[in-house]
Design a protein around this motif. Sequence first.
Motif, PDB file in Angstrom:
ATOM      1  N   TRP A   1      16.660   4.408  -5.425  1.00  0.00           N
ATOM      2  CA  TRP A   1      15.379   5.062  -5.662  1.00  0.00           C
ATOM      3  C   TRP A   1      15.632   6.506  -6.062  1.00  0.00           C
ATOM      4  O   TRP A   1      16.498   7.166  -5.496  1.00  0.00           O
ATOM      5  CB  TRP A   1      14.548   5.055  -4.386  1.00  0.00           C
ATOM      6  CG  TRP A   1      13.999   3.723  -3.991  1.00  0.00           C
ATOM      7  CD1 TRP A   1      14.677   2.547  -3.868  1.00  0.00           C
ATOM      8  CD2 TRP A   1      12.650   3.445  -3.641  1.00  0.00           C
ATOM      9  NE1 TRP A   1      13.833   1.569  -3.455  1.00  0.00           N
ATOM     10  CE2 TRP A   1      12.585   2.083  -3.302  1.00  0.00           C
ATOM     11  CE3 TRP A   1      11.505   4.214  -3.561  1.00  0.00           C
ATOM     12  CZ2 TRP A   1      11.396   1.481  -2.906  1.00  0.00           C
ATOM     13  CZ3 TRP A   1      10.324   3.617  -3.168  1.00  0.00           C
ATOM     14  CH2 TRP A   1      10.272   2.257  -2.846  1.00  0.00           C
ATOM     15  N   THR A   2      14.865   7.009  -7.009  1.00  0.00           N
ATOM     16  CA  THR A   2      14.943   8.427  -7.344  1.00  0.00           C
ATOM     17  C   THR A   2      14.256   9.217  -6.242  1.00  0.00           C
ATOM     18  O   THR A   2      13.423   8.677  -5.493  1.00  0.00           O
ATOM     19  CB  THR A   2      14.255   8.738  -8.688  1.00  0.00           C
ATOM     20  OG1 THR A   2      12.850   8.440  -8.561  1.00  0.00           O
ATOM     21  CG2 THR A   2      14.879   7.946  -9.829  1.00  0.00           C
ATOM     22  N   ASP A   3      14.596  10.496  -6.133  1.00  0.00           N
ATOM     23  CA  ASP A   3      13.917  11.357  -5.160  1.00  0.00           C
ATOM     24  C   ASP A   3      12.422  11.373  -5.419  1.00  0.00           C
ATOM     25  O   ASP A   3      11.613  11.345  -4.495  1.00  0.00           O
ATOM     26  CB  ASP A   3      14.474  12.784  -5.210  1.00  0.00           C
ATOM     27  CG  ASP A   3      15.894  12.878  -4.676  1.00  0.00           C
ATOM     28  OD1 ASP A   3      16.300  11.978  -3.899  1.00  0.00           O
ATOM     29  OD2 ASP A   3      16.582  13.846  -5.028  1.00  0.00           O
ATOM     30  N   HIS A   4      12.052  11.399  -6.691  1.00  0.00           N
ATOM     31  CA  HIS A   4      10.631  11.415  -7.059  1.00  0.00           C
ATOM     32  C   HIS A   4       9.928  10.144  -6.562  1.00  0.00           C
ATOM     33  O   HIS A   4       8.836  10.208  -6.000  1.00  0.00           O
ATOM     34  CB  HIS A   4      10.474  11.558  -8.574  1.00  0.00           C
ATOM     35  CG  HIS A   4       9.058  11.490  -9.035  1.00  0.00           C
ATOM     36  ND1 HIS A   4       8.181  12.529  -8.874  1.00  0.00           N
ATOM     37  CD2 HIS A   4       8.369  10.491  -9.632  1.00  0.00           C
ATOM     38  CE1 HIS A   4       6.999  12.178  -9.361  1.00  0.00           C
ATOM     39  NE2 HIS A   4       7.094  10.941  -9.825  1.00  0.00           N
ATOM     40  N   ALA A   5      10.566   8.980  -6.769  1.00  0.00           N
ATOM     41  CA  ALA A   5       9.967   7.712  -6.338  1.00  0.00           C
ATOM     42  C   ALA A   5       9.801   7.666  -4.819  1.00  0.00           C
ATOM     43  O   ALA A   5       8.771   7.227  -4.317  1.00  0.00           O
ATOM     44  CB  ALA A   5      10.816   6.545  -6.818  1.00  0.00           C
TER      45      ALA A   5
ATOM     46  N   PHE B   1       4.061  -5.422   1.085  1.00  0.00           N
ATOM     47  CA  PHE B   1       4.371  -6.748   0.548  1.00  0.00           C
ATOM     48  C   PHE B   1       4.591  -6.695  -0.959  1.00  0.00           C
ATOM     49  O   PHE B   1       5.558  -7.262  -1.484  1.00  0.00           O
ATOM     50  CB  PHE B   1       3.247  -7.738   0.888  1.00  0.00           C
ATOM     51  CG  PHE B   1       3.438  -9.084   0.255  1.00  0.00           C
ATOM     52  CD1 PHE B   1       4.333  -9.997   0.794  1.00  0.00           C
ATOM     53  CD2 PHE B   1       2.738  -9.430  -0.893  1.00  0.00           C
ATOM     54  CE1 PHE B   1       4.521 -11.238   0.197  1.00  0.00           C
ATOM     55  CE2 PHE B   1       2.922 -10.665  -1.495  1.00  0.00           C
ATOM     56  CZ  PHE B   1       3.816 -11.573  -0.946  1.00  0.00           C
ATOM     57  N   VAL B   2       3.701  -6.015  -1.681  1.00  0.00           N
ATOM     58  CA  VAL B   2       3.800  -5.924  -3.137  1.00  0.00           C
ATOM     59  C   VAL B   2       5.091  -5.197  -3.539  1.00  0.00           C
ATOM     60  O   VAL B   2       5.782  -5.609  -4.475  1.00  0.00           O
ATOM     61  CB  VAL B   2       2.553  -5.212  -3.720  1.00  0.00           C
ATOM     62  CG1 VAL B   2       2.725  -4.899  -5.192  1.00  0.00           C
ATOM     63  CG2 VAL B   2       1.319  -6.072  -3.508  1.00  0.00           C
ATOM     64  N   ILE B   3       5.430  -4.140  -2.812  1.00  0.00           N
ATOM     65  CA  ILE B   3       6.661  -3.397  -3.110  1.00  0.00           C
ATOM     66  C   ILE B   3       7.884  -4.261  -2.808  1.00  0.00           C
ATOM     67  O   ILE B   3       8.835  -4.296  -3.587  1.00  0.00           O
ATOM     68  CB  ILE B   3       6.698  -2.061  -2.351  1.00  0.00           C
ATOM     69  CG1 ILE B   3       5.625  -1.131  -2.915  1.00  0.00           C
ATOM     70  CG2 ILE B   3       8.074  -1.415  -2.450  1.00  0.00           C
ATOM     71  CD1 ILE B   3       5.411   0.132  -2.115  1.00  0.00           C
ATOM     72  N   GLN B   4       7.872  -4.970  -1.685  1.00  0.00           N
ATOM     73  CA  GLN B   4       8.993  -5.853  -1.350  1.00  0.00           C
ATOM     74  C   GLN B   4       9.180  -6.917  -2.420  1.00  0.00           C
ATOM     75  O   GLN B   4      10.313  -7.231  -2.797  1.00  0.00           O
ATOM     76  CB  GLN B   4       8.773  -6.505   0.012  1.00  0.00           C
ATOM     77  CG  GLN B   4       8.971  -5.556   1.163  1.00  0.00           C
ATOM     78  CD  GLN B   4       8.627  -6.193   2.498  1.00  0.00           C
ATOM     79  OE1 GLN B   4       8.051  -7.270   2.571  1.00  0.00           O
ATOM     80  NE2 GLN B   4       8.972  -5.502   3.572  1.00  0.00           N
TER      81      GLN B   4
ATOM     82  N   ARG C   1      11.401   1.535 -14.590  1.00  0.00           N
ATOM     83  CA  ARG C   1      10.056   1.966 -14.193  1.00  0.00           C
ATOM     84  C   ARG C   1       9.252   0.753 -13.763  1.00  0.00           C
ATOM     85  O   ARG C   1       9.131  -0.214 -14.506  1.00  0.00           O
ATOM     86  CB  ARG C   1       9.381   2.655 -15.378  1.00  0.00           C
ATOM     87  CG  ARG C   1       8.036   3.191 -15.062  1.00  0.00           C
ATOM     88  CD  ARG C   1       7.544   4.063 -16.212  1.00  0.00           C
ATOM     89  NE  ARG C   1       6.134   4.323 -16.038  1.00  0.00           N
ATOM     90  CZ  ARG C   1       5.191   3.839 -16.816  1.00  0.00           C
ATOM     91  NH1 ARG C   1       5.505   3.118 -17.859  1.00  0.00           N
ATOM     92  NH2 ARG C   1       3.934   4.108 -16.562  1.00  0.00           N
ATOM     93  N   VAL C   2       8.706   0.809 -12.557  1.00  0.00           N
ATOM     94  CA  VAL C   2       7.896  -0.286 -12.024  1.00  0.00           C
ATOM     95  C   VAL C   2       6.607   0.302 -11.466  1.00  0.00           C
ATOM     96  O   VAL C   2       6.633   1.259 -10.702  1.00  0.00           O
ATOM     97  CB  VAL C   2       8.633  -1.047 -10.908  1.00  0.00           C
ATOM     98  CG1 VAL C   2       7.781  -2.162 -10.354  1.00  0.00           C
ATOM     99  CG2 VAL C   2       9.965  -1.563 -11.399  1.00  0.00           C
ATOM    100  N   ILE C   3       5.493  -0.271 -11.865  1.00  0.00           N
ATOM    101  CA  ILE C   3       4.192   0.144 -11.328  1.00  0.00           C
ATOM    102  C   ILE C   3       3.680  -1.020 -10.493  1.00  0.00           C
ATOM    103  O   ILE C   3       3.645  -2.158 -10.959  1.00  0.00           O
ATOM    104  CB  ILE C   3       3.219   0.494 -12.450  1.00  0.00           C
ATOM    105  CG1 ILE C   3       3.751   1.664 -13.265  1.00  0.00           C
ATOM    106  CG2 ILE C   3       1.833   0.776 -11.874  1.00  0.00           C
ATOM    107  CD1 ILE C   3       2.945   1.987 -14.497  1.00  0.00           C
TER     108      ILE C   3
END
Length: 82
Positions: free
Chosen positions: A22-26, A51-54, A77-79
Motif C-alpha cells: 500500500w502507498t502511504d497515501h492509500a 468486506f469489499v476491500i478484502q 489503482r483500485v476504487i
Amino acid sequence: MGNQTHILKLKKSMESGYRIQWTDHALNEFALTFEYLEINFSEKELRKLAFVIQKALKLISINPELFPLSKSQGARRVIVEI
C-alpha cells in the motif's frame, strides 16, 4: 471496532497470493475513511467496507494486473464502493 483492528484483519487477508504494498497515501485515505465511518455510520457499514476491500485485495493478490496502472509508476489503482 477501531481502525487498527480493521487494518490488521486486512493485512491478514493479504497473506495469500502476491504480497500487496500500500502507498502511504492509500493507507492514510483508508484510515481517514474508517475514522469518518466510525463517527457517522454504523458497525454494519464498517464491516461492509472491510468486506469489499478484502475482496478487492484477494483479486489483486491473485491477479495483480487486473486493475489499471495509476499515474504512479508500478502502482495499481483500485476504487471500491459500498
